[in-house]
Design an enzyme around this catalytic site. Structure first.
Site: not given
Ligand SMILES: *Cc1c(COP(=O)(O)O)cnc(C)c1O
Length: 409
Positions: A188, A216, A247
């Site tokens: 990301s 992502h 997200k």
């Molecule tokens: C944001 C993120 C996570 C964690 O997810 P959350 O639900 O925000 O705890 C895991 N892996 C990646 C690659 C991320 O960018």
């Protein structure tokens, strides 16, 4: 003993390195995303958000908000305990069924965040395999690295997205040893994509299991929002898919999906699942509504890609150093922590545009950047205003212009 020194010195080090983090105090306006209110030191001001990971604006979708309100009104707020103590709420059962279906897997298991899914999921899976060897992409997210560390087994890091290097490591490994390949599908910060098909080829050739973080990509890629693996037609070849509900699905929580025996074992052994209270049913119902909506609606995905392409084209035409990639992430290169912070401050204070600076340790030193995430709701006029503001800030701070290729970093 002066205990306060330990903490104030630690904070001072961050200031010295220009990477002390300040978070803006924001209030999003449902129905008007990406418009928000910034509670600045001078009072409330309207701003436009350009860095939210609520990529599709599902956090304000009437179906999603409606499901949350309706469920909380009907069954109350909290889950009332861990699932071992209080059982599973029906909303959570429905969510896990929806997720297993999304990924074409036998079962899914929900955790309180994507971070926890990786941390407790990877460590538990690896620990259940005697003498497991973990092969980990060099740019894996901190939550995966922590999960791997906690697994306390051997780890080998392969160069980012380098299947040649992964092949070498697999070839050198004892064929009799259990192996777990851990990677992301879409990284990301650079917005680049893993060669999942070729990683699956290697996993099959050398008898390794695959664990892919699609955080992502879920909701945003594939005809039903199943992620890059769905888009590339390799979902059935990946053993464990991990995703977030926070997200593109606009809520909170994380999950893994895979064969029932893996999911049941993680459910039974993972401390990060067992010893913490389950997600509130209202959050589960809202996430379910978002997933269901995105299984059939293509509008958000198409408009999202269209907006990202437009932002990239307009910023590039203005001479800004957009770091090229094929996805919805628009990184704009700065290359200096202090200037990155200043650029972000100027955008907010003088142009009412909110873009959080991305500094070390999130990205390598010298590759600091502004990370722009267009949503379906960023209209043409907002994009034009963004380009004008960035050009002004770039000239004010004397930042370098010109195209920026990812490979050069
Ligand atoms: C944001 C993120 C996570 C964690 O997810 P959350 O639900 O925000 O705890 C895991 N892996 C990646 C690659 C991320 O960018």
């Amino acid at each position: 003993m002066d205990y306060s020194r330990f903490f104030t010195d630690a904070i001072d080090r961050l200031h010295d390195e220009r990477r002390y983090r300040v978070f803006a105090d924001l209030e999003r306006l449902a129905g008007r995303f990406p418009h928000a209110i910034w509670h600045s030191p001078q009072g409330a001001k309207p701003v436009v958000m350009w860095c939210s990971n609520d990529y599709l604006g599902m956090g304000q979708h009437p179906k999603v908000v409606g499901a949350m309100v309706e469920t909380a009104t009907r069954v109350g707020t909290g889950a009332g305990g861990t699932r071992n103590i209080a059982g599973t709420t029906h909303a959570l059962t429905r969510l896990e069924t929806e997720l297993a279906d999304l990924h074409g897997k036998e079962a899914a298991l929900v955790f309180t965040s994507g971070y926890v899914s990786n941390q407790t999921g990877i460590s538990t899976i690896a620990k259940l395999m005697p003498d497991c060897l973990i092969l980990s992409d060099a740019l894996n997210h901190n939550s995966m690295i922590e999960g791997i560390r906690e697994a306390r087994c051997e780890r080998q890091v392969f160069r980012h997205n380098d299947v040649g290097h992964l092949d070498e490591l697999l070839r050198a490994a004892d064929p009799a040893r259990p192996k777990l390949i851990a990677c992301e599908s879409l990284y990301s910060m650079d917005g680049d994509v893993a060669p999942l098909g070729r990683i699956c080829d290697l996993a099959e050739k050398y008898g390794a299991m695959t664990y892919v973080d699609e955080v992502h990509a879920v909701g945003m890629y594939g005809s039903r929002g199943g992620g890059i693996a769905e888009r590339d037609g390799v979902m059935h070849r990946i053993d464990i898919l991990e995703g977030t509900l926070a997200k593109a699905f606009g809520c909170l929580g994380g999950y893994i999906a895979g064969k029932s025996y893996v999911i049941d074992a993680v459910r039974s052994y993972a401390p990060g699942f067992i010893f913490t209270t389950a997600l509130p049913p209202a959050v589960c119902a809202a996430a379910t509504a978002a997933i269901q909506h995105l299984k059939t609606s293509q509008w958000e995905r198409e408009r999202h890609q269209d907006r990202a392409a437009r932002v990239k084209a307009i910023l590039s035409a203005a001479g800004l150093p957009v770091m090229s990639n094929s996805t919805h992430i628009v990184p704009v290169f700065v290359g200096d922590a202090e200037l990155c912070k200043q650029a972000s401050d100027l955008l907010l204070e003088e142009h009412s545009i909110y873009i959080q600076p991305i500094n070390y340790p999130t990205v390598a030193k010298g590759t600091e950047r502004l990370r722009i995430t267009p949503s379906p709701y960023h209209e043409d006029a907002l994009i034009d205003r963004l380009a004008e503001a960035l050009v002004q800030v770039w000239s004010r701070l004397n930042l370098p212009l010109g195209a920026r290729s990812l490979a050069a970093e």
